[in-house]
Design an enzyme around this catalytic site. Structure first.
Site, PDB file in Angstrom:
ATOM      1  N   HIS A  97       0.800  -1.220   0.000  1.00 24.48           N
ATOM      2  CA  HIS A  97       0.000   0.000   0.000  1.00 24.48           C
ATOM      3  C   HIS A  97       0.836   1.274   0.000  1.00 24.48           C
ATOM      4  CE1 HIS A  97      -4.402   1.188   1.141  1.00 24.48           C
ATOM      5  NE2 HIS A  97      -3.994   1.769   0.044  1.00 24.48           N
ATOM      6  N   ASP A 124      -9.293  -0.142   4.307  1.00 25.23           N
ATOM      7  CA  ASP A 124      -8.109  -0.721   4.934  1.00 25.23           C
ATOM      8  C   ASP A 124      -8.442  -1.153   6.354  1.00 25.23           C
ATOM      9  OD1 ASP A 124      -5.390  -1.208   5.804  1.00 25.23           O
ATOM     10  OD2 ASP A 124      -4.708   0.229   4.307  1.00 25.23           O
ATOM     11  N   HIS A 126      -6.156  -0.946   8.518  1.00 21.93           N
ATOM     12  CA  HIS A 126      -5.245  -0.084   9.260  1.00 21.93           C
ATOM     13  C   HIS A 126      -5.418   1.368   8.825  1.00 21.93           C
ATOM     14  CE1 HIS A 126      -3.502  -4.106   8.560  1.00 21.93           C
ATOM     15  NE2 HIS A 126      -3.169  -4.042   9.842  1.00 21.93           N
ATOM     16  N   ASP A 128      -2.875   3.462   8.448  1.00 22.25           N
ATOM     17  CA  ASP A 128      -1.724   3.820   7.601  1.00 22.25           C
ATOM     18  C   ASP A 128      -1.280   5.263   7.810  1.00 22.25           C
ATOM     19  OD1 ASP A 128      -1.769   1.269   6.627  1.00 22.25           O
ATOM     20  OD2 ASP A 128      -2.578   1.770   4.663  1.00 22.25           O
ATOM     21  N   HIS A 141       4.588   0.955   4.286  1.00 23.91           N
ATOM     22  CA  HIS A 141       3.179   0.697   3.950  1.00 23.91           C
ATOM     23  C   HIS A 141       2.263   1.067   5.119  1.00 23.91           C
ATOM     24  CE1 HIS A 141       2.526  -3.750   5.482  1.00 23.91           C
ATOM     25  NE2 HIS A 141       3.193  -3.040   6.361  1.00 23.91           N
ATOM     26  N   ASP A 229      -7.196  -1.823  -0.050  1.00 25.31           N
ATOM     27  CA  ASP A 229      -6.255  -2.776   0.523  1.00 25.31           C
ATOM     28  C   ASP A 229      -7.026  -4.066   0.788  1.00 25.31           C
ATOM     29  OD1 ASP A 229      -4.691  -4.260   2.437  1.00 25.31           O
ATOM     30  OD2 ASP A 229      -3.629  -2.426   2.972  1.00 25.31           O
ATOM     31  N   ASP A 231      -6.560  -6.337   2.789  1.00 26.04           N
ATOM     32  CA  ASP A 231      -6.732  -6.714   4.188  1.00 26.04           C
ATOM     33  C   ASP A 231      -7.892  -5.971   4.848  1.00 26.04           C
ATOM     34  OD1 ASP A 231      -5.851  -4.224   5.292  1.00 26.04           O
ATOM     35  OD2 ASP A 231      -3.799  -4.941   5.523  1.00 26.04           O
ATOM     36  N   GLU A 274      -1.864  -4.951  -1.669  1.00 26.01           N
ATOM     37  CA  GLU A 274      -1.636  -5.874  -0.553  1.00 26.01           C
ATOM     38  C   GLU A 274      -2.193  -7.277  -0.787  1.00 26.01           C
ATOM     39  OE1 GLU A 274       0.390  -5.357   1.832  1.00 26.01           O
ATOM     40  OE2 GLU A 274       0.581  -3.185   2.088  1.00 26.01           O
TER      41      GLU A 274
END
Length: 306
Positions: A97, A124, A126, A128, A141, A229, A231, A274
């Site tokens: 990412h 996402d 996360h 980030d 990332h 992303d 994830d 990702e």
């Protein structure tokens, strides 16, 4: 016919786990070009960009692989900007990412030059939003949102030129699906007033209401960029990711997101990142990614008249 340009960026230099470098070719094996052609696009696959390998080095001055990450993002910036200048819709196939720094910086520069409003939806697990001072690992990332807002090294925050402003202002980006955030990231997000729809919000309100709110200010003059992303999804649905976090959106919730994004009619560019085939099961996460992208670009399961 809209031209969809596929841009492969086969690198995991910004990630903590090896394998995302194989993502672009996994998407090709899963039939990304054929699926997009079936949606009515003129698909042009530019192949994979070239860049440095992963040295697997230790962090230096708060970053791992800064020079390599900068080189990859420069290549992504130039390829994305060229596609936009040619009137094409770029789809970045990652890779990790950190590459969204390059793609979104190019989109931001394109929108500034044309006086268009830019809105980024960042899907996402996360936030980030780490900085070199707050990152426990130095993995880039985990820093692209902060970099896009101007908080990072000049090699990444000034891709559009030494005098260019930050790619984004905090009101231009919305985070969706977040459920794994460092304490320092929480402070960063709150201090900058970034709009976030975390998993508790999705649980409480439902995905439909969340997407309606996230898209409320998108109109015909908006260039919408989706940075997805893999994830973001629950790992029970998408096992082929390097940093999976339990408790993410289901397959059907994510399909609803994609269909609502397609319905808004403002999509101008996208990232799919990702995807880690080294951790996947029979390429099922890549096939899922293609399935979701089909919905993002117009395939609908809706039976009632629209």
């Amino acid at each position: 016919m809209t031209t969809l340009t596929l841009i492969g960026a086969p690198t995991d230099v910004g990630a903590s786990v090896l394998g995302a470098s194989m993502g672009p070719d996994a998407l090709r094996i899963a039939g990304i070009a054929r699926a997009m052609q079936a949606r009515g696009f003129d698909v042009r696959d530019q192949g994979n960009l070239a860049g440095p390998g992963n040295p697997q080095a230790e962090p230096a001055s708060g970053f791992r692989h800064l020079a390599e990450v900068a080189a990859w993002n420069r290549a992504v910036y130039e390829a994305t900007h060229a596609a936009l200048q040619a009137g094409q819709l770029p789809l970045l196939m990652g890779g990790d990412h950190c590459l969204a720094i390059g793609s979104i910086s190019a989109v931001a520069q394109h929108c500034r030059a044309r006086g268009r409003r830019l809105k980024v939806l960042w899907f996402d697990a996360h936030a980030d939003a780490n900085t070199p001072e707050s990152s426990p690992s130095g993995n880039l990332h985990g820093m692209p949102v902060a970099c896009l807002l101007g908080h990072g090294p000049a090699q990444l925050t000034r891709l559009a030129g030494p005098d260019a402003p930050p790619a984004l202002q905090s009101g231009q980006i919305t985070l969706i699906g977040v459920r794994s955030v460092d304490a320092t990231e929480k402070r960063f997000v709150n201090e900058h007033g970034i709009e976030v729809y975390d998993m508790r919000t999705i649980d409480e309100l439902g995905m439909r209401a969340v997407m309606q709110a996230a898209l409320a200010d998108v109109d015909q003059d908006t260039h919408l960029h989706v940075s997805f992303d893999m994830d973001c999804l629950d790992p029970s649905v998408a096992p082929g990711v390097g940093t999976g976090v339990r408790g993410g959106p289901t397959y059907r919730e994510t399909q609803l997101c994609m269909e609502m994004l397609a319905d808004c009619g403002a999509l101008g560019s996208a990232d799919l990142v990702e995807l880690n085939p080294a951790l996947d099961v029979r390429n099922q996460t890549a096939e899922l990614a293609v399935d979701l992208l089909e919905s993002l670009f117009g395939k609908s399961t809706l039976m009632r008249p629209q």
